[in-house]
Each structure stands twice: as structure tokens, then as C-alpha cells.
Design an enzyme around this catalytic site. Structure first.
Site, PDB file in Angstrom:
ATOM      1  N   GLN A 190       2.858  -6.614  -6.230  1.00  0.00           N
ATOM      2  CA  GLN A 190       1.430  -6.456  -6.512  1.00  0.00           C
ATOM      3  C   GLN A 190       1.309  -5.174  -7.339  1.00  0.00           C
ATOM      4  OE1 GLN A 190      -0.964  -5.263  -3.157  1.00  0.00           O
ATOM      5  NE2 GLN A 190      -2.853  -6.074  -4.021  1.00  0.00           N
TER       6      GLN A 190
ATOM      7  N   GLY B 164       0.817  -1.220   0.000  1.00  0.00           N
ATOM      8  CA  GLY B 164       0.000   0.000   0.000  1.00  0.00           C
ATOM      9  C   GLY B 164       0.845   1.261   0.000  1.00  0.00           C
TER      10      GLY B 164
ATOM     11  N   GLU C 276     -15.604  -4.495   7.942  1.00  0.00           N
ATOM     12  CA  GLU C 276     -14.729  -3.321   7.947  1.00  0.00           C
ATOM     13  C   GLU C 276     -15.482  -2.125   8.521  1.00  0.00           C
ATOM     14  OE1 GLU C 276     -11.346  -3.184   7.156  1.00  0.00           O
ATOM     15  OE2 GLU C 276     -11.829  -5.297   7.372  1.00  0.00           O
TER      16      GLU C 276
ATOM     17  N   ASN D 245      48.974  17.296  21.058  1.00  0.00           N
ATOM     18  CA  ASN D 245      48.136  18.391  21.523  1.00  0.00           C
ATOM     19  C   ASN D 245      47.816  19.291  20.337  1.00  0.00           C
ATOM     20  OD1 ASN D 245      47.000  20.641  22.809  1.00  0.00           O
ATOM     21  ND2 ASN D 245      48.082  20.110  24.695  1.00  0.00           N
TER      22      ASN D 245
ATOM     23  N   ARG E 171      54.538  32.211   9.785  1.00  0.00           N
ATOM     24  CA  ARG E 171      53.605  33.327   9.957  1.00  0.00           C
ATOM     25  C   ARG E 171      54.371  34.612   9.698  1.00  0.00           C
ATOM     26  NH1 ARG E 171      53.664  32.115  16.385  1.00  0.00           N
ATOM     27  NH2 ARG E 171      55.480  33.360  16.887  1.00  0.00           N
TER      28      ARG E 171
ATOM     29  N   ARG F 294      -3.104   7.714   4.117  1.00  0.00           N
ATOM     30  CA  ARG F 294      -3.434   8.480   5.319  1.00  0.00           C
ATOM     31  C   ARG F 294      -2.193   9.026   6.028  1.00  0.00           C
ATOM     32  NH1 ARG F 294      -7.304   3.702   7.398  1.00  0.00           N
ATOM     33  NH2 ARG F 294      -5.970   2.552   5.940  1.00  0.00           N
TER      34      ARG F 294
HETATM   35  C1  UD1 Z   1      -6.880  -3.943   7.688  1.00  0.00           C
HETATM   36  C2  UD1 Z   1      -8.043  -4.941   7.811  1.00  0.00           C
HETATM   37  C3  UD1 Z   1      -8.850  -4.620   9.046  1.00  0.00           C
HETATM   38  C4  UD1 Z   1      -7.939  -4.643  10.274  1.00  0.00           C
HETATM   39  C5  UD1 Z   1      -6.743  -3.734  10.091  1.00  0.00           C
HETATM   40  C6  UD1 Z   1      -5.740  -3.957  11.206  1.00  0.00           C
HETATM   41  C7  UD1 Z   1      -8.674  -5.478   5.499  1.00  0.00           C
HETATM   42  C8  UD1 Z   1      -9.657  -5.241   4.401  1.00  0.00           C
HETATM   43  N1  UD1 Z   1      -8.883  -4.801   6.630  1.00  0.00           N
HETATM   44  O1  UD1 Z   1      -7.469  -2.654   7.519  1.00  0.00           O
HETATM   45  O2  UD1 Z   1      -9.904  -5.577   9.208  1.00  0.00           O
HETATM   46  O3  UD1 Z   1      -8.676  -4.259  11.427  1.00  0.00           O
HETATM   47  O4  UD1 Z   1      -6.055  -4.007   8.860  1.00  0.00           O
HETATM   48  O5  UD1 Z   1      -4.694  -3.045  11.195  1.00  0.00           O
HETATM   49  O6  UD1 Z   1      -7.768  -6.258   5.324  1.00  0.00           O
HETATM   50  N2  UD1 Z   1      -1.959  -3.786   1.412  1.00  0.00           N
HETATM   51  C9  UD1 Z   1      -1.398  -4.350   0.302  1.00  0.00           C
HETATM   52  N3  UD1 Z   1      -2.080  -4.358  -0.858  1.00  0.00           N
HETATM   53  C10 UD1 Z   1      -3.337  -3.868  -0.976  1.00  0.00           C
HETATM   54  C11 UD1 Z   1      -3.928  -3.282   0.180  1.00  0.00           C
HETATM   55  C12 UD1 Z   1      -3.217  -3.257   1.366  1.00  0.00           C
HETATM   56  O7  UD1 Z   1      -0.266  -4.824   0.350  1.00  0.00           O
HETATM   57  O8  UD1 Z   1      -3.901  -3.929  -2.079  1.00  0.00           O
HETATM   58  C13 UD1 Z   1      -1.175  -3.779   2.672  1.00  0.00           C
HETATM   59  C14 UD1 Z   1      -0.902  -2.369   3.178  1.00  0.00           C
HETATM   60  O9  UD1 Z   1       0.335  -1.904   2.680  1.00  0.00           O
HETATM   61  C15 UD1 Z   1      -0.875  -2.566   4.691  1.00  0.00           C
HETATM   62  C16 UD1 Z   1      -1.776  -3.768   4.915  1.00  0.00           C
HETATM   63  O10 UD1 Z   1      -1.942  -4.399   3.673  1.00  0.00           O
HETATM   64  O11 UD1 Z   1       0.423  -2.859   5.147  1.00  0.00           O
HETATM   65  C17 UD1 Z   1      -3.140  -3.379   5.481  1.00  0.00           C
HETATM   66  O12 UD1 Z   1      -3.760  -2.467   4.595  1.00  0.00           O
HETATM   67  P1  UD1 Z   1      -4.532  -1.188   5.139  1.00  0.00           P
HETATM   68  O13 UD1 Z   1      -5.048  -0.426   3.970  1.00  0.00           O
HETATM   69  O14 UD1 Z   1      -3.711  -0.457   6.133  1.00  0.00           O
HETATM   70  O15 UD1 Z   1      -5.768  -1.900   5.859  1.00  0.00           O
HETATM   71  P2  UD1 Z   1      -6.654  -1.339   7.039  1.00  0.00           P
HETATM   72  O16 UD1 Z   1      -7.651  -0.382   6.490  1.00  0.00           O
HETATM   73  O17 UD1 Z   1      -5.818  -0.859   8.143  1.00  0.00           O
HETATM   74 CA    CA Z   2      -3.636  -0.614   8.448  1.00  0.00          CA
END
Ligand code: UD1
Ligand code: CA
Length: 457
Positions: free
Chosen positions: A73, A12, A155, A377, A440, A16
Site C-alpha cells: 500500500q 501503518g 471511531e 583441563n 616463558r 504513536r
Molecule cells: C482500528 C479501527 C477501530 C478499532 C481498532 C482496533 C479503523 C478506522 N479503526 O483503529 O475501529 O477499534 O482498530 O484495534 O479501522 N493500516 C494499514 N494501512 C492504513 C492504515 C492502517 O495497513 O492505511 C494498518 C495499521 O498498520 C494497523 C491496522 O491497520 O496494523 C490498524 O490501524 P490503526 O491506525 O492502528 O487503527 P486504529 O486507530 O487502532
Molecule cells: Ca490499532
């Protein structure tokens, strides 16, 4: 073979965080948050570790190095889609796969191990790591049936008002039966408010197929913070700082104010070291017994000996001996080594240099690209003139030399053993052993001239 595998989600962007830096690379105590996750997984000794990368893939991979295998990904379509990318590497394996988010850096190796053990002993197809929190806003909620079996995860964005009141949350960490995981992932859709493929939907899918799904609830609530914004990052920093500092305190290190002292997770400190407030000690630093680190110092990747004193100074990528005395207000830059009982005093900058045992550079000097022997020194205001605008040159000062105040040493230049340089000299030629060099302008004094000039006013 343990038949255990790990998938770490780190593709990701971390919108935020509002940052150019990819989320999982944001540092906690000077180290990228994802490295905590990978280190905590290691004690559980998984056979294969796969990290899913996307945004900033190159940078994330170079930070992690060979600790993990990687899959890219290309498009971030959700956490289920992310896990699916590991299919070519893991699909046919039999055993347990743990899935961890790269943004939950506080979960410890012990908690991962407890989750594995719980999951494997119950022979579940999926086990969610959950916890109860005071404020569940933003997290997926764990919905249970009347007999408390886990039903599904909803969620935050998709939850009804009633569901939002549930305070048991999905920490984002799970153990799965590997084959059941990949079979269920194929059935996840994106019919939800974010139009993403949610990994937690696997729970409901397995449940509908009559498979065993369980939850392991940890009481270590502050391990499970998910870092989505910089408020959470600051909280995580505080939790990690407390954890690290308490460990040192228990091992016999005096930390005057642990709330304002920042020690990285890879720092080793021997007993009877004292650390004053406002200090940061980061990277792979070791500090020997009896050493005193004064207030507001910044030390990174250093090896510091025993019984030394460092006050209000910045010291990076360097080595300091025993009973050395640094600061206040010294700047020791990378690749420097300061010998036993040596002194680098106030407003002295040292760069890529060796300062021998018992040598003193006590005030207001610049020592760069220099080799200083023992028991020298260096007078106040001495400068090694190391840069001609194009190249850097070396200054060598041999044992027992004495450099008078305000000397310029135009490098490359060598001052021989036991030589003496008169104050105010600009040295351009090598000085042999035991010689005196004066370079000097000669003073000329005109008797009575001052009075004459002043009387004209
Ligand atoms: C996620 C969980 C939520 C949980 C929370 C805990 C899901 C849908 N939700 O929400 O239930 O309470 O974590 O912290 O899983 N990532 C990818 N590829 C993607 C999307 C995300 O690698 O396509 C990775 C992000 O980089 C991150 C992790 O997955 O490290 C979690 O993604 P994030 O978007 O932070 O999920 P949350 O909304 O926090
Ligand atoms: Ca998260």
C-alpha cells in the site's frame, strides 16, 4: 479448499509508538508482534493469506518470509484503502475473508475459528469481532439499534460524548463475504475527522443495502488489545508472558517467579526444569528435563540437554549437553557447543567453539574459534589468541590435554593429545602428543636484593 482467505493490515507507520522501528515489528517476548497474528491464523487454514505492507515494507516482508503473500500500500489512506489493495489477489473468490490488524497480536487461533464459524453459520455478509472493555478510549465503538442489531461503528475521534460512553468496541477483526466486501469497499469515502478511508464504514454500507451484518462478542477481553503505543505494548507483553508461563507451569516446569521470567512462544521446556527469577529464554530454545536455569540468565536459540545447570549467564545460538555446568557469569556466544558434563565457569567467554565432554574451562578464560576435545583441563586465565588484527585463526586442543594457568595460545596452533602446557606459557608452535611445552622467560632470583633496595628509602 476451505474458501477462506485472510488479509492482515500492516502498512501503518505506528506514529504513536514514537519509534524508528515499524509498529508491527515491535517484539513481544522477542518476536515481532505481527508473527503472532500470522501464527494464530494458521490453524484456521486459510487458502490465501495476504499481508498489506507499506511503511518498512522490505523489513516486514523479510521478517514474515513465505508465511504470507504481500501487497504494498504505497500511501496509507486508511484501513479500507489498505484492504482494497488485496483486490487483485482476492476479488473474484467466493467465500469468507477475515481481516485482522497486524497490531492485535493476542487474539488466539480459537477465537479466529469461533468468529469464522459464527459468521458462516449465520450466512452474514459481515461479522465484527467485538468485546466489552472497561476503558474503550481510542477504539471504534459498536453502535447497536434498539433491538440490539449492529448499526455501524464510530471511531473514537468522530464519536459524540454519548457514543464515547459505549464500551463495546471494534477489535479490528472481521469476517466478510469476500465479494460483498470488495463491492462495499468501492463505496467508502473519507468524510471523517482523520480524512481516512475507514474499513468499519463497510458495515454501515452493507446495512444500508439491506444485507445481513452481525457481531460476535468475545469475552476474552485481554486478547483484543490493539497495540498503538508502548503502554499497550507493555500490557501485551504481560498478557503473553502470563499465557506462556502458565502453559509451562501446567506442563511441569517450576518457574519460581512467573512475573519476572520471560519465555518466548517457541521455547520447549521439558518437565522438572527449574527457572529462577529474572531470566529470559527466547527464540527457538529447547531445555531438557532436570535442567536448572539460575537467576538473571539470558538464553536465546539454544538446545540445552538434561540435568545441566546454567547460572547467571548469557548463552546464545549454542548447544549445551547433558549434566553440563555453566556459570555463574559465563558468556557463551553463537555457534558454540558444550559437551556432556563439561564445565564453563565464571568469567569465561566462549565463541564459535567446541568444548568436548568432561572438559573444564573453570575460570577467567577466553576460548574463541577453538576445537577442544574431551577431558581437557584449561587453567585459569587461558586465552586463545584467535585474531591477528586481520584474520581469525583456529586453536585445536586434543583429548586429555592440560593447559596451565595464564597460557596464551597463539592461533593457528594445535596442542596434541595428552600434552601439557606449563603455566604462563605463550604457545606459538604446535605441541605433539604427550609432550610438555614450557614457553616463558626463566626466572632469575637475586638473593638479598629486596632488602638492599628497601633500605635506600
Ligand atoms: C482500528 C479501527 C477501530 C478499532 C481498532 C482496533 C479503523 C478506522 N479503526 O483503529 O475501529 O477499534 O482498530 O484495534 O479501522 N493500516 C494499514 N494501512 C492504513 C492504515 C492502517 O495497513 O492505511 C494498518 C495499521 O498498520 C494497523 C491496522 O491497520 O496494523 C490498524 O490501524 P490503526 O491506525 O492502528 O487503527 P486504529 O486507530 O487502532
Ligand atoms: Ca490499532
Amino acid at each position: 479448499m476451505k474458501n477462506r482467505y485472510a488479509i492482515v493490515l500492516a502498512a501503518g507507520q505506528g506514529t504513536r509508538m514514537k519509534s524508528k522501528l515499524y509498529k508491527v515489528l515491535h517484539p513481544i517476548l522477542g518476536k515481532p508482534m505481527i508473527s503472532y497474528v500470522l501464527n494464530a491464523l494458521k490453524p484456521s487454514t486459510v487458502d490465501t493469506m495476504v499481508t498489506i505492507v507499506g511503511h518498512g515494507a522490505e523489513e516486514v516482508m523479510s521478517q514474515i518470509g513465505d508465511k504470507s503473500r504481500f501487497v504494498v500500500q504505497e500511501e496509507q489512506l486508511g484501513t479500507a484503502h489498505a484492504v482494497l489493495q488485496a483486490e487483485p489477489l482476492l476479488k473474484d473468490k467466493q467465500g469468507t475473508t477475515i481481516v485482522v490488524c497486524g497490531d492485535t497480536p493476542l487474539i488466539t487461533g480459537e477465537t479466529f475459528e469461533q468468529l469464522f464459524t459464527y459468521h458462516e453459520s449465520l450466512q452474514s455478509k459481515a461479522t465484527i469481532l467485538t468485546t466489552k472493555v472497561e476503558n474503550p478510549t481510542g477504539y471504534g465503538r459498536v453502535l447497536r439499534s434498539e433491538n440490539l442489531d449492529v448499526e455501524r461503528i464510530v471511531e473514537h475521534k468522530d464519536a459524540t460524548d454519548e457514543e464515547k460512553r459505549v464500551n463495546e468496541i471494534n477489535t479490528g477483526t472481521y469476517c466478510f463475504d469476500n465479494e460483498a466486501l470488495f463491492a462495499a469497499l468501492a463505496k467508502v469515502d473519507n468524510n471523517n475527522s482523520q480524512q481516512e478511508y475507514y474499513l468499519p464504514d463497510v458495515i454501515e454500507i452493507l446495512k444500508a443495502e439491506g444485507e445481513k451484518v452481525t457481531a460476535f462478542m468475545t469475552e476474552n477481553e485481554d486478547e483484543t488489545i490493539g497495540i498503538n503505543d508502548r503502554v499497550a505494548l507493555a500490557n501485551a507483553e504481560k498478557v503473553m508472558r502470563t499465557r506462556v508461563n502458565e502453559n509451562h507451569l501446567r506442563n511441569g516446569v517450576t518457574i519460581i517467579d512467573p512475573d519476572t521470567t520471560y519465555i518466548g512462544p517457541e521455547v520447549t521446556i521439558e518437565q522438572d526444569v527449574t527457572i529462577q527469577p529474572g531470566t529470559m529464554i527466547l527464540g527457538e530454545t529447547t531445555i531438557g528435563t532436570g535442567t536448572f536455569i539460575g537467576a538473571n540468565s539470558e538464553i536465546e536459540n539454544c538446545i540445552i540437554g538434561n540435568d545441566s545447570v546454567i547460572r547467571q549467564s548469557v548463552v546464545k545460538d549454542s548447544k549445551i549437553g547433558n549434566k553440563a555446568n555453566i556459570g555463574p557469569f559465563a558468556h557463551i556466544r553463537p555457534e558454540t557447543s558444550v559437551g556432556d558434563r563439561a564445565r564453563v565457569g565464571n568469567f569465561v567467554e566462549v565463541k564459535k567453539s567446541e568444548v568436548g565432554a568432561d572438559t573444564k574451562v573453570s575460570h577467567l578464560s577466553y576460548i574463541g574459534d577453538a576445537m577442544l576435545g574431551k577431558n581437557i583441563n584449561i587453567g585459569c586465565g587461558t586465552v586463545t589468541v584467535n585474531f591477528d588484527g586481520v584474520h581469525k585463526h583456529q586453536t585445536i586442543i586434543e583429548d586429555d590435554a592440560f593447559i596451565g594457568c595464564n597460557t596464551n595460545l597463539i592461533a593457528p596452533v594445535t596442542v596434541g593429545e595428552g600434552a601439557l602446557v606449563a603455566a604462563g606459557s605463550t604457545i606459538t608452535d604446535d605441541i605433539p602428543k604427550d609432550a610438555l611445552a614450557i614457553a616463558r622467560a626463566k626466572q632469575s632470583t637475586k638473593e638479598g636484593y629486596a632488602r638492599k633496595i628497601l633500605d635506600q628509602k
